[in-house]
Design a protein around this motif. Structure first.
Motif, PDB file in Angstrom:
ATOM      1  N   ASP A   1       0.812  -1.217   0.000  1.00  0.00           N
ATOM      2  CA  ASP A   1       0.000   0.000   0.000  1.00  0.00           C
ATOM      3  C   ASP A   1       0.846   1.268   0.000  1.00  0.00           C
ATOM      4  N   GLU A   2       2.060   1.180   0.550  1.00  0.00           N
ATOM      5  CA  GLU A   2       2.925   2.359   0.626  1.00  0.00           C
ATOM      6  C   GLU A   2       3.909   2.441  -0.527  1.00  0.00           C
ATOM      7  N   SER A   3       3.914   1.444  -1.394  1.00  0.00           N
ATOM      8  CA  SER A   3       4.837   1.415  -2.524  1.00  0.00           C
ATOM      9  C   SER A   3       4.224   2.132  -3.725  1.00  0.00           C
ATOM     10  N   GLU A   4       5.055   2.837  -4.472  1.00  0.00           N
ATOM     11  CA  GLU A   4       4.595   3.534  -5.654  1.00  0.00           C
ATOM     12  C   GLU A   4       4.752   2.657  -6.890  1.00  0.00           C
ATOM     13  N   VAL A   5       3.884   2.876  -7.853  1.00  0.00           N
ATOM     14  CA  VAL A   5       3.939   2.102  -9.092  1.00  0.00           C
ATOM     15  C   VAL A   5       5.197   2.470  -9.881  1.00  0.00           C
ATOM     16  N   PHE A   6       5.891   1.440 -10.354  1.00  0.00           N
ATOM     17  CA  PHE A   6       7.075   1.633 -11.201  1.00  0.00           C
ATOM     18  C   PHE A   6       6.681   1.265 -12.631  1.00  0.00           C
TER      19      PHE A   6
ATOM     20  N   PRO B   1       7.947  -1.285  -6.316  1.00  0.00           N
ATOM     21  CA  PRO B   1       9.188  -1.604  -5.609  1.00  0.00           C
ATOM     22  C   PRO B   1       8.997  -1.610  -4.089  1.00  0.00           C
ATOM     23  N   ALA B   2       9.592  -2.617  -3.445  1.00  0.00           N
ATOM     24  CA  ALA B   2       9.481  -2.769  -1.991  1.00  0.00           C
ATOM     25  C   ALA B   2      10.767  -2.378  -1.276  1.00  0.00           C
TER      26      ALA B   2
ATOM     27  N   ALA C   1      10.147  -6.354  -5.284  1.00  0.00           N
ATOM     28  CA  ALA C   1       8.942  -5.600  -5.629  1.00  0.00           C
ATOM     29  C   ALA C   1       7.694  -6.444  -5.459  1.00  0.00           C
ATOM     30  N   TRP C   2       6.606  -5.743  -5.193  1.00  0.00           N
ATOM     31  CA  TRP C   2       5.280  -6.353  -5.241  1.00  0.00           C
ATOM     32  C   TRP C   2       4.840  -6.364  -6.704  1.00  0.00           C
ATOM     33  N   ILE C   3       4.344  -7.502  -7.160  1.00  0.00           N
ATOM     34  CA  ILE C   3       3.948  -7.621  -8.561  1.00  0.00           C
ATOM     35  C   ILE C   3       2.567  -8.252  -8.661  1.00  0.00           C
ATOM     36  N   HIS C   4       1.786  -7.703  -9.535  1.00  0.00           N
ATOM     37  CA  HIS C   4       0.409  -8.162  -9.761  1.00  0.00           C
ATOM     38  C   HIS C   4       0.231  -8.397 -11.252  1.00  0.00           C
TER      39      HIS C   4
END
Length: 263
Positions: A128-133, A150-151, A167-170
């Protein structure tokens, strides 16, 4: 290209039919040619046809011999069906040449033995606090089908001190089979060596071996945390990398080792 208008969904690509021939397959490409994780997922789907239904993917190893382009034809066969494991092999061919070949191990997942798993990293930024790269789609077209957050502070091609990316990836498209989805996701992060580079270089995969945890089949997951670390690199540009994937609840889903080369 607008993400809502992307042609040829991943589900369509992985669906039945051979040879596989879509005029708009470029949106499924990685650095050059078909994305490696997607290529292994395609081979897995065909190899699974030779496997008893009570066995799940344990490991898949692949060699990336040359870029794959449309049309693609697939061959697969049973190597051995034993009491513990089923072994298969397959190949993806385009322009009359093998682009990717793979072999896989399937087995049972219940036995009551003690389990161990790699733990989720603690020093990371929450999703939730990570910005989209945003990955440039002209460099990696399939990135339009994923969301990356990116985490950690390291970013690709940022001249970072350490060759690590996390990174968080979806995956923005539905891929029903957990093992196929994980093969795509484990190869979705930029090469970890790219973190120490200050300019754009391709770092494609030459060999990849993925091992799935038992949690991959008993955990519902959408967003995953992917951490990749270069464990060795030489002056010739050959890079050895380890990748781990976790679900948001901390379940370890897969490990992967890759041999890459800087171009």
């Amino acid at each position: 290209m607008d993400r809502g208008k992307l042609p040829t969904s991943i589900a369509e690509f992985l669906g039945p039919g051979a040879p596989i021939d879509f005029p708009d397959m470029k949106s499924l490409n990685g650095f050059s040619g078909l994305h490696g994780g997607l290529a292994t997922a395609l081979l897995l789907r065909h190899m699974r046809a030779h496997v008893p239904p009570d066995r799940q993917l344990v490991s898949l190893s692949a060699r990336f011999l040359r870029p794959l382009g449309s049309p693609i034809s697939i061959s697969s066969e049973l190597v051995r069906n034993g009491s513990t494991a089923t072994l298969t092999q397959g190949a993806a061919v385009s322009e009359g040449k093998v682009g990717v070949d793979a072999h896989a191990v399937f087995g049972g997942r219940s036995g009551g033995f003690r389990e161990f798993a790699t733990e989720l990293p603690v020093s990371i930024t929450s999703r939730d606090e990570s910005e989209v790269f945003v990955v440039p789609p002209e460099f990696v077209p399939i990135s339009q089908r994923m969301e990356v957050r990116p985490a950690t502070s390291e970013l690709p091609y940022s001249g970072a001190k350490d060759p690590v990316l996390c990174a968080w990836i979806h995956l923005r498209e539905e891929v029903v089979s957990a093992d196929e989805r994980l093969l795509i996701l484990v190869d979705a992060l930029a090469p970890s060596y790219a973190a120490v580079l200050g300019e754009l270089h391709m770092v494609p995969t030459v060999e990849m071996s993925v091992q799935l945890s038992v949690a991959a089949y008993r955990t519902d997951f959408d967003w995953v945390l992917v951490r990749a670390e270069t464990t060795g690199a030489d002056g010739g540009g050959w890079v050895r990398e380890l990748v781990d994937v976790w679900s948001e609840d901390g379940s370890h889903l897969a490990s992967c080792s890759q041999l890459r080369v800087v171009r």
